[in-house]
Design an enzyme around this catalytic site. Structure first.
Site, short mmCIF file in Angstrom:
data_model
loop_
_atom_site.label_atom_id
_atom_site.label_comp_id
_atom_site.label_asym_id
_atom_site.label_seq_id
_atom_site.Cartn_x
_atom_site.Cartn_y
_atom_site.Cartn_z
N TYR A 1 0.91 -1.34 -0.12
CA TYR A 1 0.21 -0.02 -0.14
C TYR A 1 0.95 1.22 0.14
CZ TYR A 1 -2.93 3.56 2.42
OH TYR A 1 -3.70 4.86 2.74
N LYS B 1 1.04 4.84 -2.55
CA LYS B 1 1.09 5.89 -2.17
C LYS B 1 2.40 6.78 -2.42
CE LYS B 1 -3.00 5.91 -0.47
NZ LYS B 1 -4.17 6.80 -1.04
P1 NAP Z 1 -12.61 4.41 3.59
O1 NAP Z 1 -13.45 4.78 4.35
O2 NAP Z 1 -12.47 3.02 3.18
O3 NAP Z 1 -13.47 5.02 2.18
C1 NAP Z 1 -12.78 4.68 0.99
C2 NAP Z 1 -14.09 4.97 -0.21
O4 NAP Z 1 -13.33 4.63 -1.40
C3 NAP Z 1 -15.42 3.97 0.00
O5 NAP Z 1 -16.28 4.66 -0.42
C4 NAP Z 1 -14.87 3.00 -1.08
O6 NAP Z 1 -16.01 2.37 -1.65
C5 NAP Z 1 -14.17 3.83 -2.02
N1 NAP Z 1 -13.37 2.85 -2.99
C6 NAP Z 1 -12.19 2.23 -2.90
N2 NAP Z 1 -12.14 1.54 -3.78
C7 NAP Z 1 -12.88 1.84 -4.88
C8 NAP Z 1 -12.89 1.66 -6.36
N3 NAP Z 1 -12.10 0.68 -6.72
N4 NAP Z 1 -13.78 2.28 -7.07
C9 NAP Z 1 -14.55 3.11 -6.60
N5 NAP Z 1 -14.44 3.43 -5.12
C10 NAP Z 1 -13.76 2.87 -4.52
O7 NAP Z 1 -11.31 5.21 3.53
P2 NAP Z 1 -10.87 6.52 3.90
O8 NAP Z 1 -10.07 6.28 5.25
O9 NAP Z 1 -11.88 7.55 3.89
O10 NAP Z 1 -9.69 6.90 3.04
C11 NAP Z 1 -9.66 7.92 2.11
C12 NAP Z 1 -8.12 8.03 1.42
O11 NAP Z 1 -7.57 8.31 2.62
C13 NAP Z 1 -7.66 6.97 0.56
O12 NAP Z 1 -6.84 7.45 -0.35
C14 NAP Z 1 -6.74 6.50 1.94
O13 NAP Z 1 -5.58 5.78 1.40
C15 NAP Z 1 -6.40 7.66 2.66
N6 NAP Z 1 -5.68 7.75 4.12
C16 NAP Z 1 -6.51 7.06 4.70
C17 NAP Z 1 -6.14 6.95 6.24
C18 NAP Z 1 -6.78 6.36 7.32
O14 NAP Z 1 -6.14 5.83 8.54
N7 NAP Z 1 -8.03 6.15 7.24
C19 NAP Z 1 -4.83 7.33 6.55
C20 NAP Z 1 -3.74 7.70 5.26
C21 NAP Z 1 -4.51 8.21 4.08
P3 NAP Z 1 -16.47 1.02 -1.22
O15 NAP Z 1 -16.75 0.96 0.47
O16 NAP Z 1 -17.84 0.61 -1.75
O17 NAP Z 1 -15.35 -0.06 -1.43
#
Ligand code: NAP
Length: 246
Positions: A149, A153
């Site tokens: 992952y 990034k």
């Molecule tokens: P999340 O709660 O898992 O939400 C991610 C969203 O993206 C979900 O609605 C998911 O849909 C959608 N998604 C994933 N794969 C997809 C695909 N192939 N096509 C269309 N939609 C897709 O994640 P989050 O924590 O909000 O993360 C948002 C961003 O922040 C990401 O880029 C993540 O890497 C980054 N980030 C998160 C964290 C953390 O700790 N949460 C830390 C650093 C960076 P489904 O649920 O339907 O799959």
């Protein structure tokens, strides 16, 4: 309402849950015409229910051709946030080809595909624009068991910098935000086991995880004209976590 965002079209991927969902609601409240793309249709129905002005599309962005067609059909937009990503917490020796493709197809290949289609249209129509890629501090410093992952990034951060270099002359800015842990669905799945969260918290000088709104605020700033001279950077949204990895 923010006059800058009023009437501006913005695509947000991964809009169904977590950071992307709050971003859609926030931008719509600022007067933007939000185009929300995500995978689970039920999440998009509830997003639409929360704010009827948001246009929603259920699309798995890891499918190159159908995603390309959708973005081309949407046509000209002013802004794009590549937020959708997936995670598989596994050490390197347990990663299979399918895991590798799953992570790369959504986290970097889809962001490239969507950005290319969006920017082509902006350049053709001679319109300026702004793109924000949602990366991670895991793209800056390695984190055990999420190395693959992290590689996606780090690739996204380089895409940010190299696209900023190529698209700057067209007045199209590209920046990244790099959050620490946020307790979304993704964050909880990876980090909420007993003991694990405490270990990370100890390394965050500000003494707390990021909230969704912390990340959204940074994205909104980078999209806006207040950031008009900011191009090609990574903004850690991490309470200083990146300073304290050892
Ligand atoms: P999340 O709660 O898992 O939400 C991610 C969203 O993206 C979900 O609605 C998911 O849909 C959608 N998604 C994933 N794969 C997809 C695909 N192939 N096509 C269309 N939609 C897709 O994640 P989050 O924590 O909000 O993360 C948002 C961003 O922040 C990401 O880029 C993540 O890497 C980054 N980030 C998160 C964290 C953390 O700790 N949460 C830390 C650093 C960076 P489904 O649920 O339907 O799959």
């Amino acid at each position: 309402m923010d006059p800058y965002f009023e009437g501006k079209k913005v695509i947000v991927t991964g809009a169904g849950k977590g950071i992307g969902r709050l971003l859609c609601i926030t931008l719509a409240k600022q007067g933007a015409k939000v185009i929300a793309i995500s995978r689970t249709a039920k999440d998009l129905e509830s997003l639409k229910h929360e704010n009827a002005s948001i246009e929603v599309y259920s699309q798995d962005i890891s499918d190159w051709s159908s995603t390309r067609k959708l973005i081309e059909d949407i046509g000209l937009v002013d802004m794009l946030v590549n937020n959708a990503a997936v995670d598989r917490k596994k050490p390197y020796l347990e990663i299979k080809e399918e895991d590798f493709d799953y992570l790369y197809n959504t986290n970097i290949k889809a962001a490239f595909n969507i950005s290319q289609a969006v920017v082509k249209c902006m350049i053709e129509k001679e319109r300026c624009g702004s793109i924000v890629n949602v990366s991670s501090i895991a793209g800056i410093n390695p984190v055990h068991s999420i190395g693959t992952y992290s590689c996606t990034k780090a690739a996204l951060d380089m895409m940010t910098k190299s696209m900023a270099l190529e698209f700057g002359p067209y007045k199209i800015r590209v920046n990244s935000v790099n959050p620490t842990v946020v307790m979304t669905t993704m964050g909880r799945a990876a980090w909420s086991a007993p003991g694990v969260a405490d270990n990370i918290l100890k390394r965050i000088p500000n003494g707390r995880f990021a909230e969704e709104i912390d990340v959204v605020n940074a994205i909104v700033f980078l999209l806006s004209d207040k950031a008009s001279m900011i191009n090609g950077i990574q903004v850690p949204v991490d309470g200083g976590h990146h300073t304290n990895f050892l």
